[in-house]
Design a protein around this motif. Structure first.
Motif: not given
Length: 642
Positions: A6-10, A30-33, A38-43
């Motif tokens: 669900k986190i991945l979907k959100d 601790n959702c490693v997937d 998350l890294a993309e959001l840094l952009k």
């Protein structure tokens, strides 16, 4: 448990608030997937999303995080690069191979970033790749950053490659020197000293500072050899380094020729613009100096501001006293410069002996008032019986109160001269109160039957001050032998005299007669007298005293009640509990707080119940908190007792 799916979907939602919340959730669970998203959001240019992604990636960490963030080091956006570097500084060590690979990247900027990040890993594994970059990378800025990072790691294993890098460009040398100063490895001393001859003045200055920081005694001999061939500014820094490494006392262990050479250069260093260099020279001269050093250091002291440079002046006095008495110091005491003479007098106050006292006595007659005061204060510290006649002359000839007090302190308190008792006693009638006080203390110090007789006669005076002094002195000298006078003083019309008479009875070992006299003033009309009674009964507490202290809880004055409550609490007087509990309704909040504290110290069921009740019924938060604290105290003591 929150579903990572669900986190991945959100995280893929178009709604930034949903994405931001999902980012925080990803970190917490601790959702490693979620790491790539998350890294993309840094952009993004959305600060809230960047903050949430940053927080989550640091929390998740691990190899996946490192490998997802590393590519962002190549971003064209400076904020993205900086954010990714900051994350990698925290979690990069969790995937060391990825960081090491970056040290060999084709892009020099990436190699700089990698060197920077490795310096934050606090890992011994970072030393080898950083040393490799320091010695082999073709880009000077990479080598510079590698040196900086090795300094951050402060690992002794880095000393070898840093020593070799002292032959690099000057820009790199700056970072290498700072790194070696942090690591403090003995092997670096020789490398640093060897670099002195081929370095610019700026680099050489940094090397000297680094050697001072390293503090290795091996450097001293090498630095001594460089003194003669160095320019003045650099030589002064070498002087500072040698003093810092050896410390003052160890300078005495140098050979005679080395000490003489160093002394000459220290004298020059006194003129350096850097105060730290001056202070190092002053410290060194304190142990290897002489008359010339004394003269020049005093001249430097003369230029300082007594208020702004108080600490430096104190250091100068300490070190001049280490040099000791010499002609330069004698000349300074007699100098026309008030500042120079004042420092010299302060130095002499540290040097005991007949010769020191003689110098001060000879300088006294022709000096201005403030310096005369300073001379007398110094003489009190250093002089002995040989100065007796001089201080007697001061009593006879000087009118200044401070000077008279110094003479009284010396003749009475220090020497206790009975033969001067009459002269000193006469100063009890001096117009200055502080002189009277000094004369009184001197008379008490002298003591003896003659002095006691003088005070017995003084008590008959109509002047309240005379009676006050007499009662005070008799209480100090022989309270038992003069109990009749002290008893009369308890009924004196002046409250201060009654207080002093009570204090004369403060010897708890004398017995019940004293107690009855003290208790007689429990209902004195003057509050301060009653407070003195409570203080004395608290000091000489016994079963006989307890009832009287409890009685004082009924006093009309709040402060008498407070002091009585404090005394009963300290003595844990359980018999006082009913009366103390009744005072929980007192109108004065401070009385209530002091009673609560006393109840906590006394403890027991009655105190506990009373505190529990007031903690529930009071509307004052401070009272409630105090009651709760006292309840905890009782519970803790009850637990310890079990």
């Amino acid at each position: 448990m929150t579903d990572c799916a669900k986190i991945l979907k959100d995280l893929k939602s178009e709604d930034n608030e949903i994405v931001r919340e999902a980012s925080f959730q990803a970190g917490e669970h601790n959702c490693v997937d979620a790491v790539p998203l998350l890294a993309e959001l840094l952009k993004t240019n959305h600060l809230g999303l960047q903050e949430a992604a940053d927080h989550a990636l640091r929390h998740i960490g691990g190899k996946d995080t490192v490998q997802s963030v590393v590519p962002l080091l190549r971003s064209d956006e400076a904020p993205v690069r900086n954010l990714s570097m900051d994350i990698l500084r925290e979690v990069g060590a969790q995937d060391f191979p990825s960081l090491v690979a970056l040290v060999h990247d084709e892009d020099p900027d990436v190699r700089i970033f990698a060197a920077d990040i490795l310096g934050s890993t606090n890992s011994f594994m970072a030393v080898e790749p950083l040393c490799d970059a320091l010695l082999k990378d073709p880009e000077v800025n990479v080598r510079y950053q590698a040196a900086v990072s090795l300094g951050e790691l402060s690992n002794p294993d880095a000393a070898k490659c840093l020593n070799l890098a002292m032959k690099d460009d000057e820009w790199v040398q700056y970072a290498v020197i700072e790194a070696l100063a942090k690591i403090k490895h003995a092997s670096s001393v020789e490398a640093l000293v060897k670099a002195l001859d081929r370095s610019s003045d700026l680099v050489a200055s940094m090397i000297i500072d680094a050697l001072s920081e390293v503090g290795n005694i091996k450097a001293v001999t090498m630095l001594l050899r460089h003194l003669d061939k160095s320019a003045t500014a650099l030589r002064n820094k070498i002087v500072k380094a040698i003093v810092n490494i050896l410390g003052g006392k160890s300078l005495k262990l140098l050979s005679t020729s080395e000490k003489e050479k160093l002394r000459e250069y220290m004298l020059v260093a006194l003129k350096d613009e850097d105060e730290e260099v001056q202070d190092a020279a002053i410290l060194g001269l304190g142990f290897v100096g002489g008359p010339t050093a004394t003269r020049k250091v005093l001249k430097l002291a003369e230029e300082l501001d007594p208020d702004r440079d108080r600490d430096r002046l104190a250091t100068i006095v300490d070190n001049l006293s280490n040099i000791g008495l010499n002609q330069s110091l004698i000349d300074a005491v007699n100098s026309e410069s008030f500042k120079e003479a004042s420092v010299a007098v302060e130095v002499l106050a540290r040097l005991e002996g007949n010769e020191t006292a003689d110098v001060l006595i000879k300088a006294f007659p022709d000096r201005e008032r403030d310096l005369k005061r300073a001379i007398l204060a110094s003489l009190v510290k250093v002089a002995g019986i040989e100065a007796k006649d001089f201080f007697i002359e001061v009593l006879e000839n000087e009118q200044d109160g401070a000077m008279l007090k110094a003479a009284l302190l010396f003749l009475g308190t220090e020497l206790g001269l009975e033969e001067e008792g009459e002269r000193i006693f006469s100063l009890l009638s001096h117009p200055y109160d502080d002189v009277k006080e000094a004369a009184l203390e001197a008379c008490v110090s002298i003591g003896g039957e003659d002095m006691i007789s003088r005070f017995v006669s003084l008590y008959s005076s109509d002047d309240p001050i005379d009676r006050l002094m007499a009662v005070y002195a008799l209480g100090k000298l022989d309270p038992e032998g003069n109990l009749e006078i002290i008893q009369q003083a308890l009924d004196d019309e002046v409250p201060d005299i009654r207080k002093v008479a009570l204090e004369a009875l403060s010897d708890c070992s004398i017995g019940n007669q004293n107690l009855s006299l003290i208790v007689s003033r429990l209902n004195d009309e003057n509050r301060d007298v009653r407070l003195t009674v409570i203080e004395l009964m608290g000091r000489c507490y016994s079963a006989e005293v307890a009832d009287f202290v409890i009685q004082a809880l009924d006093d009309d004055d709040d402060w008498v009640q407070i002091r009585a409550a404090e005394a009963l609490g300290e003595k844990r007087e359980s018999a006082a509990l009913p009366k103390l509990i009744s005072l929980l309704d007192a109108p004065n909040k401070l009385v209530v707080l002091k009673v609560i504290d006393a109840l906590g110290k006394i403890g027991g069921t009655l105190a506990f119940q009373a505190l529990l009740e007031i903690s529930n019924s009071s509307e004052d938060s401070e009272v409630v908190q105090a009651a709760e604290d006292s309840i905890v105290k009782i519970q803790e003591e009850q637990g310890d007792g079990e």
